[in-house]
Motif scaffolding. Structure first.
Motif, PDB file in Angstrom:
ATOM      1  N   LYS A  95      -2.644  -5.886   9.806  1.00  0.00           N
ATOM      2  CA  LYS A  95      -2.346  -4.929   8.928  1.00  0.00           C
ATOM      3  C   LYS A  95      -2.563  -3.758   8.970  1.00  0.00           C
ATOM      4  N   TYR A 133      -1.290  -1.965  12.042  1.00  0.00           N
ATOM      5  CA  TYR A 133       0.015  -1.582  11.839  1.00  0.00           C
ATOM      6  C   TYR A 133      -0.007  -0.284  10.998  1.00  0.00           C
ATOM      7  N   TYR A 141      -1.092   2.400  13.400  1.00  0.00           N
ATOM      8  CA  TYR A 141       0.188   2.587  14.273  1.00  0.00           C
ATOM      9  C   TYR A 141       1.155   3.555  13.706  1.00  0.00           C
ATOM     10  N   MET A 172       6.295  -0.945  16.700  1.00  0.00           N
ATOM     11  CA  MET A 172       6.970  -1.118  15.332  1.00  0.00           C
ATOM     12  C   MET A 172       7.837  -2.288  15.296  1.00  0.00           C
ATOM     13  N   PHE A 207       5.259  -5.424  15.140  1.00  0.00           N
ATOM     14  CA  PHE A 207       4.605  -5.256  13.644  1.00  0.00           C
ATOM     15  C   PHE A 207       5.887  -5.674  12.635  1.00  0.00           C
ATOM     16  N   HIS A 228       5.530  -8.578  10.050  1.00  0.00           N
ATOM     17  CA  HIS A 228       5.156  -8.596   8.853  1.00  0.00           C
ATOM     18  C   HIS A 228       6.506  -9.108   7.877  1.00  0.00           C
TER      19      HIS A 228
END
Length: 164
Positions: free
Chosen positions: A36, A39, A42, A92, A95, A99
């Motif tokens: 996380k 993420y 990023y 993207m 993740f 997620h």
């Protein structure tokens, strides 16, 4: 001027992470905290590469609605731009799939909407940026590839998360 604005933008993102997101991660497995945090880092990188410095412009927006115009007319470093856009959105897709745990279609569509929002905002809040349909297409392809990579390795990632 631009450097100061970029530093301020980065400090705001760091503050958001430290005071808002990091506290919400307490008690979660170490791998989840790492993923996380990566993420978030990023997303900050995407924000930095596409929308910083935030300096609103009131000029007429520059818009390209011809797909792959730069490629067909050999404008600038079109090969590099296409590859970088795909690479920029691959994480993207990865993740977001990890997620959100949604379908490939839903994940890719969400990433495409984020890319669309970035493209629409670029000519309005940054100087010298263009809203480009090619970027939207290549970003979406990158997100789809990232989502597929996650799907190929999700069992392994989930097992690591349980062990941490």
């Amino acid at each position: 001027m631009y450097t100061a604005v970029k530093v301020i933008d980065c400090l705001i993102l760091l503050g958001l992470y430290l005071f808002f997101f990091l506290g919400r991660l307490k008690g979660q497995p170490k791998l989840t905290i790492c993923l996380k945090s990566l993420y978030y880092l990023y997303l900050c990188t995407v924000f930095y590469c596409t929308l910083v410095p935030i300096i609103p412009t009131f000029d007429a927006p520059s818009i390209n609605l011809i797909p792959f115009r730069d490629y067909f007319f050999a404008y600038g470093d079109y090969h590099r731009q296409i590859i970088l856009n795909i690479l920029l959105f691959m994480p993207m897709g990865f993740f977001m799939a990890w997620h959100r745990r949604r379908s490939i279609f839903s994940t890719t569509l969400t990433c495409a909407c984020i890319s669309f929002a970035i493209e629409v905002l670029q000519p309005w809040i940054t100087i010298g940026r263009v809203c480009d349909i090619t970027d939207l297409i290549t970003n979406t392809i990158g997100a789809l590839l990232g989502c597929l990579i996650y799907r190929a390795f999700h069992r392994f990632i989930d097992k690591l998360n349980v062990l941490s």
